[in-house]
Write a protein that holds these residues in place. Structure first.
Motif, short mmCIF file in Angstrom:
data_model
loop_
_atom_site.label_atom_id
_atom_site.label_comp_id
_atom_site.label_asym_id
_atom_site.label_seq_id
_atom_site.Cartn_x
_atom_site.Cartn_y
_atom_site.Cartn_z
N ARG A 181 -23.99 12.78 -13.33
CA ARG A 181 -24.54 12.49 -14.65
C ARG A 181 -23.64 12.97 -15.79
NH1 ARG A 181 -29.53 10.60 -13.82
NH2 ARG A 181 -30.53 11.08 -11.82
N GLY A 182 -22.40 13.31 -15.44
CA GLY A 182 -21.46 13.71 -16.47
C GLY A 182 -21.65 15.13 -16.96
N GLY A 183 -22.29 15.97 -16.15
CA GLY A 183 -22.51 17.37 -16.52
C GLY A 183 -21.26 18.21 -16.30
N GLU A 184 -21.42 19.52 -16.40
CA GLU A 184 -20.27 20.42 -16.29
C GLU A 184 -20.61 21.62 -15.39
OE1 GLU A 184 -17.46 21.50 -15.70
OE2 GLU A 184 -16.62 20.69 -17.52
N PRO A 185 -20.45 21.42 -14.06
CA PRO A 185 -20.76 22.50 -13.10
C PRO A 185 -19.55 23.35 -12.74
CG PRO A 185 -20.39 20.48 -11.90
CD PRO A 185 -20.16 20.15 -13.36
N ARG A 186 -18.60 23.44 -13.64
CA ARG A 186 -17.31 24.04 -13.33
C ARG A 186 -17.42 25.43 -12.71
NH1 ARG A 186 -11.99 24.33 -17.21
NH2 ARG A 186 -10.64 25.45 -15.73
N TYR A 187 -18.24 26.30 -13.27
CA TYR A 187 -18.26 27.70 -12.82
C TYR A 187 -19.28 27.96 -11.72
CZ TYR A 187 -15.18 28.27 -16.76
OH TYR A 187 -14.11 28.14 -17.63
N LEU A 188 -19.74 26.91 -11.07
CA LEU A 188 -20.65 27.05 -9.94
C LEU A 188 -19.92 26.93 -8.60
CD1 LEU A 188 -23.66 24.92 -11.25
CD2 LEU A 188 -23.17 27.36 -11.61
N MET A 189 -18.61 26.78 -8.68
CA MET A 189 -17.79 26.64 -7.48
C MET A 189 -16.40 27.19 -7.77
SD MET A 189 -16.88 22.56 -7.61
CE MET A 189 -18.59 22.19 -7.32
N PRO A 190 -15.61 27.42 -6.73
CA PRO A 190 -14.24 27.88 -6.98
C PRO A 190 -13.46 26.87 -7.82
CG PRO A 190 -14.82 28.17 -4.67
CD PRO A 190 -15.93 27.36 -5.28
N ASP A 191 -12.58 27.36 -8.69
CA ASP A 191 -11.81 26.48 -9.56
C ASP A 191 -11.03 25.43 -8.77
OD1 ASP A 191 -12.64 27.69 -11.87
OD2 ASP A 191 -10.89 29.00 -12.05
N CYS A 192 -10.48 25.84 -7.61
CA CYS A 192 -9.67 24.90 -6.83
C CYS A 192 -10.51 23.73 -6.34
CB CYS A 192 -9.01 25.62 -5.66
SG CYS A 192 -10.14 26.47 -4.53
N CYS A 193 -11.77 23.98 -6.02
CA CYS A 193 -12.66 22.91 -5.54
C CYS A 193 -13.10 22.02 -6.69
CB CYS A 193 -13.87 23.51 -4.84
SG CYS A 193 -13.45 24.45 -3.36
N TYR A 194 -13.36 22.63 -7.83
CA TYR A 194 -13.70 21.84 -9.02
C TYR A 194 -12.54 20.89 -9.36
CZ TYR A 194 -14.67 20.78 -13.93
OH TYR A 194 -14.89 20.14 -15.11
N ASP A 195 -11.33 21.43 -9.35
CA ASP A 195 -10.16 20.59 -9.66
C ASP A 195 -9.98 19.49 -8.63
OD1 ASP A 195 -9.67 22.20 -11.85
OD2 ASP A 195 -8.16 23.44 -10.83
N TYR A 196 -10.25 19.80 -7.37
CA TYR A 196 -10.12 18.82 -6.29
C TYR A 196 -11.11 17.67 -6.50
CZ TYR A 196 -9.79 17.06 -1.46
OH TYR A 196 -9.61 16.27 -0.34
N ILE A 197 -12.34 18.01 -6.85
CA ILE A 197 -13.36 16.99 -7.07
C ILE A 197 -12.98 16.09 -8.24
CG2 ILE A 197 -15.74 16.66 -7.88
CD1 ILE A 197 -16.49 19.13 -6.19
N LYS A 198 -12.47 16.69 -9.31
CA LYS A 198 -12.06 15.89 -10.47
C LYS A 198 -10.87 15.00 -10.13
CE LYS A 198 -13.57 16.58 -14.20
NZ LYS A 198 -14.71 15.99 -14.96
N GLU A 199 -9.92 15.55 -9.38
CA GLU A 199 -8.72 14.79 -9.03
C GLU A 199 -9.06 13.58 -8.17
OE1 GLU A 199 -4.60 15.33 -6.40
OE2 GLU A 199 -5.85 17.09 -6.86
N HIS A 200 -9.98 13.78 -7.22
CA HIS A 200 -10.32 12.69 -6.28
C HIS A 200 -11.55 11.90 -6.72
CE1 HIS A 200 -7.38 13.85 -3.17
NE2 HIS A 200 -7.62 15.09 -3.56
N GLN A 201 -12.07 12.24 -7.90
CA GLN A 201 -13.22 11.52 -8.48
C GLN A 201 -14.39 11.45 -7.49
OE1 GLN A 201 -11.52 7.76 -9.81
NE2 GLN A 201 -10.84 8.69 -11.72
N LEU A 202 -14.75 12.61 -6.94
CA LEU A 202 -15.85 12.67 -5.97
C LEU A 202 -17.19 12.84 -6.70
CD1 LEU A 202 -14.16 15.09 -3.41
CD2 LEU A 202 -14.11 12.59 -3.44
#
Length: 206
Positions: A181-202
């Motif tokens: 829904r276009g939210g911002e869960p960045r600090y609910l997971m490790p930064d590396c995983c957040y970046d991975y999700i954004k990179e692969h558009q998961l």
């Protein structure tokens, strides 16, 4: 003899609560190793939202640097209809015959096993040891006493009950919903995983 905890979950995706829980249990139960065991997408009772490969990649990134944490993809290579916790624990006991193996789970799953909802529930409880994490609204001692499956195996060694002492109910589903829904869960997971999700558009179009 080492003490090893098997921590199974979808990890879809892994959250800081997964990591904090594993760390807390390892500390309190004096575990030498925690094996993160991601569920397979071939399981009949679960539906994953991203591929096994993506979930495995994020797990490996998330635990990097912690010598007590390892990832094992054992269930991902099993046939869907053959995946069962009883068989999985048998596998790890055969792999580590000189060590104590504990299955890590929440109190909600303990209730399900006690009601006979899991495959080979009687044998599972009778032949294994469990670290059980408290869940809001579940009395673990009452759950054990009400179930013949559980109470007849309660020898003081089978169940290690843990109240984490702090309610952290951030879920993978919450994080997926935020991404979708276009939210911002960045600090609910490790930064590396957040970046991975954004990179692969998961988790964008669930």
């Amino acid at each position: 003899m080492a003490k090893i905890g098997i921590y199974g979950s979808s990890f879809d995706p892994i959250t800081i609560v997964h990591l904090w829980t594993a760390s807390t249990i390892a500390h309190r139960c004096k575990l030498d190793k925690v094996i993160f065991l991601p569920c397979s997408s071939k399981r009949q009772d679960k539906q994953m939202n991203i591929s096994d490969e993506h979930r495995l990649n994020m797990l490996q990134m998330a635990i990097a640097g912690n010598e007590k944490f390892v990832v094992d993809d054992y269930e991902m290579h099993q046939l869907g209809w053959e995946i069962a916790t009883y068989k999985t624990l048998k596998h790890f006991k055969e792999r580590y015959p000189d060590d104590d193996i504990y299955f890590i789970m929440g109190a909600d799953l303990l209730v399900d096993i006690g009601e006979g909802k899991w495959q080979k529930a009687d044998e599972l409880i009778r032949e294994n040891k469990f670290i059980v994490m408290a869940r809001d609204g579940i009395n673990m001692l009452s759950a054990i006493s009400k179930s013949p499956i559980l109470r007849n195996a309660d020898d003081g060694q089978t169940f290690h009950l843990i109240d984490k002492g702090l309610a952290m109910e951030i879920s993978s589903r919450y994080i997926r919903d935020e991404f979708m829904r276009g939210g911002e869960p960045r600090y609910l997971m490790p930064d590396c995983c957040y970046d991975y999700i954004k990179e692969h558009q998961l988790y964008q179009n669930l």
